[in-house]
Design a protein around this motif. Structure first.
Motif: not given
Lengths: 210, 210, 210
Positions: A147, A198-201, A203, A205, B26-27, B30-32
């Protein structure tokens, strides 16, 4: 034990992870036996998970004392030369990366040898490659390497994918092994050097009503 | 792969835990690939432990690519629709609970199929049900779900007990499955809604003489 | 189940670890089922790892309900008499140490019975001895016992070594068992009493150029 390329790689990966484990343990100021234990568990972790999942028991290191002696000798040498190994963090990173590259290979190869589906072999390769480092970090109470920003599992997964592709194309085994290891190692080095991520996303919340 | 009720449930539980894993990852931003890995490990954790303990190797997901593809697709959908899934914590709780209910069933059923004693089958059910969520929480560095107030293992154990009772009474399998899943899910929902908690025990903490 | 000395020891070690698990769980204020779960996992952890690595599946406790009932009864008794057990930390330490000594024996013995090399049997002994306590501490969110000053794995490793030596000298099995258990237990007690510690190694921590 015959010294096939597979076995030689397995021993090389074992050595690399033993060094990384011993360095991690020393940086946590563990005592002599603590260092041996972390070196041992880091080394055998990936292969043990691989063998247990596949049902190859007693697991590999149990049938072959070379592993235990090798880990012992490598750990002693790491302790002796600890101050010749400049730049601890860099060394730990390097040996960890070599181990990752090699164990990814033995994981995928084991999957293929057991007639598993290519996608399963890829998953097995990534789990074999990453598990030793994950255990090392959990036991040393570090943030698991999975991580951190360094793209660990992704390097292993990509290498495993390339292995399976080359294998389908019936490329010579030695070349497949070499390209896989170089892929994993280069990805990790490049990512760290150029700070790629890398892309992350994100939320939205929203607060839960509970 | 034949689509028996057992297999369908196993796939449903896999989906539910994949969603819960992807949401948790995601919360944690973390990346893809981190998201895929947590989704994967959460999904297969319980079943893998079950198969390893029972000696059913290579473990289930290795012999069947459906699991890997299913987890991949479910994870992608979870990422795409992440902002349609309102109330993240509630959703995570819900899918986690569904997975818990279903994997409790597959654990107990596996124990019974292997002629294990009913009490062992109950323990296997609870371990299968809870292990995926425990790994997810350890990897995501959360307080393991086992130890939150929500009564996690207890719901699973109670469901497993009812499964074994209905099975002894030779109730129809479909009904046994349904009642078990509903028991686990209702217990968890009711406990959270009404903030019920089990008794705990205080210790007179005398100072040790050492 | 025949009551060989091996089985009796396995049950005694199970009891000792169940008590240590129940005490650890109560000191963390876990609820009733939480206490049972930690007691159960601590008890069966070492033996389960041993059986999985060796390929002895279904693992031991699954084929034998005695373990489950024994753990249940011991846990209930530990809860009832929790305030008679003065000096919680000392009691936890003591039962943990007894479990460590006994499970080291069953680990080494299993290795020898399976014709594994003596050095592998020693490693298996140490892993069987320590794993239950490590899981207990990870689940209870304590610093793993492996890394406290108390010399945990070292006691187990030393006992395992002595077991193998006595076994090579064809000493009577009962005596071998007794000496091994006493070695492990005395080492831990002496180390804590006299605050002995193993050497550790300092690193010249040069700053990495990265």
């Amino acid at each position: 034990m015959e010294f096939s390329l597979f076995n030689i790689l397995d021993l090389l990966g074992t050595m690399a992870f033993a060094i990384s484990g011993a360095l991690a343990a020393m940086s946590r100021k563990l005592d002599l036996f603590g260092i041996f234990i972390i070196a041992f568990v880091t080394s055998i972790g990936g292969g043990t998970l691989r063998d247990v999942l596949i049902g190859n028991t007693p697991v590999n290191w149990m049938e072959n004392t070379n592993y235990v002696y090798l880990i012992g000798v490598v750990t002693i040498l790491t302790i002796i030369f600890r101050n010749k190994i400049n730049y601890l963090k860099t060394s730990l990173f390097l040996f960890d990366t070599i181990g990752l590259g090699i164990f990814t290979i033995t994981g995928v190869e084991t999957g293929i040898q057991n007639d598993l589906d290519p996608i399963i072999s890829i998953a097995l390769g990534a789990m074999t490659g990453t598990f030793g480092g994950v255990i090392r970090d959990i036991l040393c109470n570090e943030i698991p390497v999975l991580f951190r920003k360094e793209i660990y599992a992704t390097a292993s997964l990509t290498g495993a994918l390339i292995f399976v592709l080359l294998d389908e194309l019936q490329v010579n085994t030695d070349i497949t092994y070499l390209v896989t290891a170089l892929t994993v190692i280069s990805i990790r080095l490049l990512v760290v050097k150029y700070k790629i991520s890398l892309p992350f996303f994100t939320l939205d919340q929203k607060k839960s009503p509970n």
